[in-house]
Design a protein around this motif. Structure first.
Motif, PDB file in Angstrom:
ATOM      1  N   ARG A  17      -1.198 -72.600 -35.657  1.00  0.00           N
ATOM      2  CA  ARG A  17      -2.347 -73.248 -36.292  1.00  0.00           C
ATOM      3  C   ARG A  17      -3.034 -74.211 -35.339  1.00  0.00           C
ATOM      4  O   ARG A  17      -4.265 -74.309 -35.305  1.00  0.00           O
ATOM      5  N   VAL A  18      -2.231 -74.926 -34.537  1.00  0.00           N
ATOM      6  CA  VAL A  18      -2.805 -75.839 -33.548  1.00  0.00           C
ATOM      7  C   VAL A  18      -3.592 -75.053 -32.503  1.00  0.00           C
ATOM      8  O   VAL A  18      -4.745 -75.375 -32.194  1.00  0.00           O
ATOM      9  N   CYS A  19      -2.977 -74.001 -31.967  1.00  0.00           N
ATOM     10  CA  CYS A  19      -3.633 -73.225 -30.901  1.00  0.00           C
ATOM     11  C   CYS A  19      -4.865 -72.482 -31.407  1.00  0.00           C
ATOM     12  O   CYS A  19      -5.782 -72.199 -30.634  1.00  0.00           O
ATOM     13  N   PHE A  20      -4.890 -72.171 -32.699  1.00  0.00           N
ATOM     14  CA  PHE A  20      -6.064 -71.511 -33.267  1.00  0.00           C
ATOM     15  C   PHE A  20      -7.308 -72.375 -33.113  1.00  0.00           C
ATOM     16  O   PHE A  20      -8.413 -71.863 -32.952  1.00  0.00           O
ATOM     17  N   GLU A  21      -7.136 -73.688 -33.152  1.00  0.00           N
ATOM     18  CA  GLU A  21      -8.262 -74.611 -33.026  1.00  0.00           C
ATOM     19  C   GLU A  21      -8.666 -74.842 -31.579  1.00  0.00           C
ATOM     20  O   GLU A  21      -9.744 -75.356 -31.307  1.00  0.00           O
ATOM     21  N   VAL A  22      -7.779 -74.492 -30.631  1.00  0.00           N
ATOM     22  CA  VAL A  22      -8.051 -74.706 -29.206  1.00  0.00           C
ATOM     23  C   VAL A  22      -8.616 -73.410 -28.626  1.00  0.00           C
ATOM     24  O   VAL A  22      -7.914 -72.403 -28.530  1.00  0.00           O
ATOM     25  N   LYS A  23      -9.870 -73.414 -28.235  1.00  0.00           N
ATOM     26  CA  LYS A  23     -10.542 -72.186 -27.786  1.00  0.00           C
ATOM     27  C   LYS A  23     -10.141 -71.778 -26.378  1.00  0.00           C
ATOM     28  O   LYS A  23     -10.293 -70.620 -26.007  1.00  0.00           O
ATOM     29  N   ALA A  24      -9.650 -72.707 -25.592  1.00  0.00           N
ATOM     30  CA  ALA A  24      -9.256 -72.388 -24.211  1.00  0.00           C
ATOM     31  C   ALA A  24      -7.867 -71.763 -24.217  1.00  0.00           C
ATOM     32  O   ALA A  24      -6.849 -72.457 -24.254  1.00  0.00           O
ATOM     33  N   ALA A  25      -7.812 -70.436 -24.210  1.00  0.00           N
ATOM     34  CA  ALA A  25      -6.523 -69.735 -24.293  1.00  0.00           C
ATOM     35  C   ALA A  25      -5.619 -70.055 -23.109  1.00  0.00           C
ATOM     36  O   ALA A  25      -4.398 -69.953 -23.221  1.00  0.00           O
ATOM     37  N   GLU A  26      -6.216 -70.446 -21.970  1.00  0.00           N
ATOM     38  CA  GLU A  26      -5.415 -70.727 -20.771  1.00  0.00           C
ATOM     39  C   GLU A  26      -4.421 -71.864 -20.968  1.00  0.00           C
ATOM     40  O   GLU A  26      -3.422 -71.945 -20.263  1.00  0.00           O
ATOM     41  N   VAL A  27      -4.697 -72.764 -21.910  1.00  0.00           N
ATOM     42  CA  VAL A  27      -3.837 -73.941 -22.078  1.00  0.00           C
ATOM     43  C   VAL A  27      -2.907 -73.795 -23.278  1.00  0.00           C
ATOM     44  O   VAL A  27      -2.149 -74.718 -23.576  1.00  0.00           O
ATOM     45  N   HIS A  28      -2.928 -72.658 -23.966  1.00  0.00           N
ATOM     46  CA  HIS A  28      -2.075 -72.494 -25.141  1.00  0.00           C
ATOM     47  C   HIS A  28      -0.594 -72.614 -24.794  1.00  0.00           C
ATOM     48  O   HIS A  28       0.175 -73.264 -25.507  1.00  0.00           O
ATOM     49  N   GLU A  29      -0.189 -71.983 -23.693  1.00  0.00           N
ATOM     50  CA  GLU A  29       1.221 -72.030 -23.311  1.00  0.00           C
ATOM     51  C   GLU A  29       1.642 -73.456 -22.974  1.00  0.00           C
ATOM     52  O   GLU A  29       2.748 -73.893 -23.338  1.00  0.00           O
ATOM     53  N   GLU A  30       0.790 -74.183 -22.274  1.00  0.00           N
ATOM     54  CA  GLU A  30       1.100 -75.582 -21.954  1.00  0.00           C
ATOM     55  C   GLU A  30       1.234 -76.402 -23.232  1.00  0.00           C
ATOM     56  O   GLU A  30       2.147 -77.226 -23.358  1.00  0.00           O
ATOM     57  N   ILE A  31       0.341 -76.185 -24.183  1.00  0.00           N
ATOM     58  CA  ILE A  31       0.400 -76.927 -25.447  1.00  0.00           C
ATOM     59  C   ILE A  31       1.702 -76.638 -26.169  1.00  0.00           C
ATOM     60  O   ILE A  31       2.368 -77.544 -26.684  1.00  0.00           O
ATOM     61  N   ARG A  32       2.096 -75.373 -26.191  1.00  0.00           N
ATOM     62  CA  ARG A  32       3.350 -75.016 -26.856  1.00  0.00           C
ATOM     63  C   ARG A  32       4.542 -75.687 -26.188  1.00  0.00           C
ATOM     64  O   ARG A  32       5.453 -76.199 -26.869  1.00  0.00           O
ATOM     65  N   LEU A  33       4.577 -75.663 -24.852  1.00  0.00           N
ATOM     66  CA  LEU A  33       5.684 -76.293 -24.139  1.00  0.00           C
ATOM     67  C   LEU A  33       5.749 -77.789 -24.424  1.00  0.00           C
ATOM     68  O   LEU A  33       6.840 -78.351 -24.641  1.00  0.00           O
ATOM     69  N   GLU A  34       4.609 -78.461 -24.411  1.00  0.00           N
ATOM     70  CA  GLU A  34       4.588 -79.891 -24.674  1.00  0.00           C
ATOM     71  C   GLU A  34       5.007 -80.201 -26.113  1.00  0.00           C
ATOM     72  O   GLU A  34       5.723 -81.167 -26.378  1.00  0.00           O
ATOM     73  N   MET A  35       4.547 -79.366 -27.063  1.00  0.00           N
ATOM     74  CA  MET A  35       4.896 -79.586 -28.462  1.00  0.00           C
ATOM     75  C   MET A  35       6.389 -79.395 -28.694  1.00  0.00           C
ATOM     76  O   MET A  35       7.031 -80.179 -29.408  1.00  0.00           O
ATOM     77  N   VAL A  36       6.952 -78.350 -28.076  1.00  0.00           N
ATOM     78  CA  VAL A  36       8.386 -78.105 -28.228  1.00  0.00           C
ATOM     79  C   VAL A  36       9.184 -79.265 -27.651  1.00  0.00           C
ATOM     80  O   VAL A  36      10.173 -79.731 -28.246  1.00  0.00           O
ATOM     81  N   SER A  37       8.772 -79.750 -26.485  1.00  0.00           N
ATOM     82  CA  SER A  37       9.463 -80.883 -25.871  1.00  0.00           C
ATOM     83  C   SER A  37       9.414 -82.116 -26.766  1.00  0.00           C
ATOM     84  O   SER A  37      10.422 -82.805 -26.953  1.00  0.00           O
ATOM     85  N   HIS A  38       8.251 -82.385 -27.311  1.00  0.00           N
ATOM     86  CA  HIS A  38       8.099 -83.556 -28.177  1.00  0.00           C
ATOM     87  C   HIS A  38       8.898 -83.392 -29.472  1.00  0.00           C
ATOM     88  O   HIS A  38       9.571 -84.321 -29.945  1.00  0.00           O
ATOM     89  N   LEU A  39       8.828 -82.200 -30.054  1.00  0.00           N
ATOM     90  CA  LEU A  39       9.588 -81.933 -31.273  1.00  0.00           C
ATOM     91  C   LEU A  39      11.088 -82.052 -31.037  1.00  0.00           C
ATOM     92  O   LEU A  39      11.825 -82.577 -31.881  1.00  0.00           O
ATOM     93  N   GLU A  40      11.547 -81.562 -29.899  1.00  0.00           N
ATOM     94  CA  GLU A  40      12.972 -81.634 -29.577  1.00  0.00           C
ATOM     95  C   GLU A  40      13.451 -83.083 -29.521  1.00  0.00           C
ATOM     96  O   GLU A  40      14.525 -83.417 -30.029  1.00  0.00           O
ATOM     97  N   ASP A  41      12.634 -83.953 -28.925  1.00  0.00           N
ATOM     98  CA  ASP A  41      12.999 -85.365 -28.854  1.00  0.00           C
ATOM     99  C   ASP A  41      13.100 -85.976 -30.249  1.00  0.00           C
ATOM    100  O   ASP A  41      14.047 -86.734 -30.552  1.00  0.00           O
ATOM    101  N   ILE A  42      12.128 -85.644 -31.092  1.00  0.00           N
ATOM    102  CA  ILE A  42      12.138 -86.207 -32.455  1.00  0.00           C
ATOM    103  C   ILE A  42      13.321 -85.670 -33.249  1.00  0.00           C
ATOM    104  O   ILE A  42      14.021 -86.422 -33.952  1.00  0.00           O
ATOM    105  N   VAL A  43      13.582 -84.362 -33.148  1.00  0.00           N
ATOM    106  CA  VAL A  43      14.699 -83.744 -33.885  1.00  0.00           C
ATOM    107  C   VAL A  43      16.016 -84.342 -33.445  1.00  0.00           C
ATOM    108  O   VAL A  43      16.886 -84.658 -34.291  1.00  0.00           O
TER     109      VAL A  43
END
Length: 450
Positions: A17-43
């Motif tokens: 859902r987050v990546c759907f709003e981001v039109k630059a497909a080139e940065v989707h993988e980076e966004i996912r990696l950053e989100m997973v890292s942040h989520l892992e810290d919170i979990v």
């Protein structure tokens, strides 16, 4: 844990859902990696400090991350493409002038030039198509082809030996059907893109260890010696000068002082041998410079006629069909003088101002880029285009020696395709300045252009 979190259905749905709003497909993988890292810290924090189960901790972490739509729109604002509207507006002005030049020139051509405007329009449309393609192309994909581009430039020069056609006494052209292109005018773009990419890829630039002597020699051979020998062999001092200015610029900006010193030595040796091989070349150079200074003789004839045409143009010109008959090459090298004579000083001033603003804005655009490879592309190609633009205008004004340098973009020909493709690549590199993955920049702490 990161793999498990990334594959969790709730996390996958959130990231989609987050990546759907981001039109630059080139940065989707980076966004996912950053989100997973942040989520892992919170979990981990929820599980260790609050004793939550993993499932509960993931759900809590996603709630803490906030609304995915709002997060996606915020990331889109950061990573959206950034067109350089100023350069685009100036380029549009130059294209309008090119169309006007085609119209004016073809009003005054003789019968033997009938149909030339069709080839010009084909070249112009092909150039606009290439500009569009390279604008949307990810410039980083060219990095792996750097050595191949160098080989292609060398191959173009060597092909002149078998496929070259002599025009005005020089074998610089390759003819394909009804179209022809000046091979030695294409290679400065290829050589510069090649050396910028090769410099960026070198692993020893990532350390503070001085570049080994053998690497300096190899760089001087690839970057300067081979191109200079090929231009000298083709007797094309004009494009040798254009390439040399571009190569020296990128070497200075990359702080390659040892390579620059070795390259300057190689350049001096090759030119000395080139002039010594044929003593008449010294005389040719002396005559050209003397004619430029005195405005006399054959070498000063075109300079004097170009100045006369500009002086007689007046404020608003002599008319669309007006031709200053004594002016040589009014449809190519002296096109600027011809346009001023026909359209007037106002039109000439507009062309000069737009050209200066275009070069300055492109340099400014390049210096804003954080990625060294992108910055090298924009600055290097701008130097090539800027040298040609300024040289043509200044030589028609009598401030530089006459050379076979047509006015870029405004003079529509086969080389226009390459020029517009180069501008598309420059604009595309700037467009992605906020779409580059952070580690792609961090990979080279001493990047090509700091």
């Amino acid at each position: 844990m990161s793999a498990a979190i990334r594959e969790h259905p709730s996390v996958v749905a959130y990231m989609e859902r987050v990546c759907f709003e981001v039109k630059a497909a080139e940065v989707h993988e980076e966004i996912r990696l950053e989100m997973v890292s942040h989520l892992e810290d919170i979990v981990e924090e929820k599980m260790e400090k609050e004793g939550m189960a993993e499932e509960e901790a993931i759900a809590c972490a996603l709630r803490q991350m906030g609304d995915p739509v709002a997060a996606g729109r915020g990331l889109h604002a950061v990573h959206r493409p950034k067109p350089e509207w100023g350069v685009m507006a100036l380029l549009a002005g130059m294209i309008i002038m090119a169309v006007l030049a085609v119209y004016v020139v073809n009003l005054t051509r003789g019968e033997r030039y009938e149909g030339v405007w069709i080839r010009q329009m084909v070249c112009g449309l092909a150039g606009l198509a290439c500009l569009t393609v390279f604008y949307f192309l990810d410039y980083r994909k060219l990095l792996r082809w750097s050595l191949l581009m160098h080989a292609a430039a060398v191959g173009l020069h060597l092909s002149l030996l078998w496929l070259g056609t002599t025009v005005n006494g020089w074998k610089h052209w390759i003819v394909v059907g009804a179209f022809s292109f000046k091979a030695t005018a294409v290679t400065p773009f290829l050589f510069l893109l090649a050396i910028i990419g090769m410099m960026h890829r070198e692993k020893d630039r990532m350390s503070n260890v001085p570049t080994p002597f053998r690497s300096v020699v190899m760089e001087a051979v690839l970057y300067v010696l081979i191109p200079v020998v090929l231009y000298a062999a083709a007797n094309d001092m004009v494009n040798l000068t254009i390439y040399a200015i571009g190569a020296i610029t990128v070497l200075i900006m990359a702080s390659r002082w040892r390579t620059l010193g070795a390259s300057m030595l190689a350049l001096a040796v090759v030119l000395l041998l080139w002039f010594r091989q044929e003593p008449m070349r010294w005389e040719w150079l002396r005559i050209r410079l003397t004619g430029f200074i005195s405005r006399e003789g054959d070498s000063g004839y075109m300079t004097a006629r170009a100045i006369e045409a500009i002086e007689q143009g007046g404020m608003w010109g002599q008319g669309l069909r007006a031709v200053y008959d004594p002016l040589p090459f009014p449809y190519s090298d002296a096109l600027y003088a011809h346009l001023v004579y026909s359209l007037g000083w106002v039109a000439g001033s507009v062309i000069a101002v737009i050209s200066l603003l275009f070069v300055g804005r492109c340099i400014r655009m390049g210096m804003k880029l954080k990625d060294g490879y992108a910055r090298g592309i924009v600055v290097g190609l701008t130097v090539v285009l800027g040298t040609k633009l300024l040289w043509n205008i200044l030589m028609c004004l009598g401030l530089l020696p006459i050379s076979s340098i047509p006015l870029p973009i405004v003079h529509v020909s086969s080389i226009t395709v390459v020029e517009l493709a180069a501008i598309g690549l420059m604009l595309g590199a700037y467009r992605r300045k906020d779409m580059i993955r952070k580690h792609a920049i961090a990979d080279s702490p001493q990047s090509l252009l700091r």
